[in-house]
Design an enzyme around this catalytic site. Structure first.
Site, PDB file in Angstrom:
ATOM      1  N   ARG A   1       7.843 -41.493  22.426  1.00  0.00           N
ATOM      2  CA  ARG A   1       8.073 -42.702  21.110  1.00  0.00           C
ATOM      3  C   ARG A   1       8.054 -44.238  21.728  1.00  0.00           C
ATOM      4  NH1 ARG A   1      12.277 -38.504  18.690  1.00  0.00           N
ATOM      5  NH2 ARG A   1      11.767 -37.758  20.957  1.00  0.00           N
TER       6      ARG A   1
ATOM      7  N   HIS B   1       5.506 -36.314  14.024  1.00  0.00           N
ATOM      8  CA  HIS B   1       4.567 -34.893  14.625  1.00  0.00           C
ATOM      9  C   HIS B   1       3.053 -35.308  14.371  1.00  0.00           C
ATOM     10  CE1 HIS B   1       8.555 -33.217  15.230  1.00  0.00           C
ATOM     11  NE2 HIS B   1       7.936 -33.087  16.704  1.00  0.00           N
TER      12      HIS B   1
END
Ligand code: PNS
Length: 166
Positions: free
Chosen positions: A89, A16
């Protein structure tokens, strides 16, 4: 133009942080928004999650940390932001992210979703994975920023104390 980066952040991970840093370079203002969802079984309260994020992002002047309830698109409209950023991802993220982006587009055609690829170093990383590692006392340094590591360690102690008391 500002960008909204929403999530559960239970807790914030280095994946993040990396996305937020890159968004902060690309946009004049980044609104990091923590979902406050009473149905979700989170380890950390919204206040704890916001605190961890703030401490982890010190020095990033154009980042604002907030919380929201209800629909993401309603929150985006309320704060006047028309771009939502999500990190991707692996292919496994794509299906649910695609559905969410399309549902959001349907509900609010003026709001767009931007996908930012996560650095390959963090492609495997998730908040649930770090909670599991923390639970068994594993190493967290390369997965979460120091404020989140401290919070995870004390939460694990708290949970253990709660269990033995009950
Ligand atoms: O970090 P997460 O859990 O992947 O983030 C998901 C989040 C919080 C961005 C998303 O679930 C959300 O915004 N939920 C609020 C309700 C909503 O607007 N859902 C999207 C419509 S399908």
């Amino acid at each position: 133009m500002g960008v909204l980066y929403p999530g559960s952040f239970d807790p914030i991970t280095n994946g993040h942080v990396d996305v937020i840093r890159r968004l902060a370079r690309a946009f004049p203002k980044v609104h990091v928004a923590v979902l406050s969802n009473p149905d979700k079984s989170s380890w950390f309260s919204v206040k704890e999650r916001m605190e961890m994020i703030r401490k982890s992002l010190r020095g990033l002047k154009n980042v604002r940390v907030t919380a929201y309830e209800g629909l993401l698109v309603d929150y985006a409209k309320r704060i006047g932001v028309r771009l939502v950023a999500r990190g991707l991802r692996a292919v496994s993220d794509f299906d649910s992210e695609f559905k969410m982006a399309l549902a959001n587009k349907d509900m609010a055609p003026a709001i767009d979703t931007l996908f930012m690829l996560t650095d390959k170093k963090y492609a495997f990383l998730s908040s649930s994975l770090v909670k599991e590692i923390a639970l068994y006392g594993g190493p967290l340094k390369s997965f979460v920023p120091p404020p989140a590591e401290r919070a995870l360690r004390s939460k694990v102690k708290e949970r253990a104390a709660g269990k033995s008391a009950g």
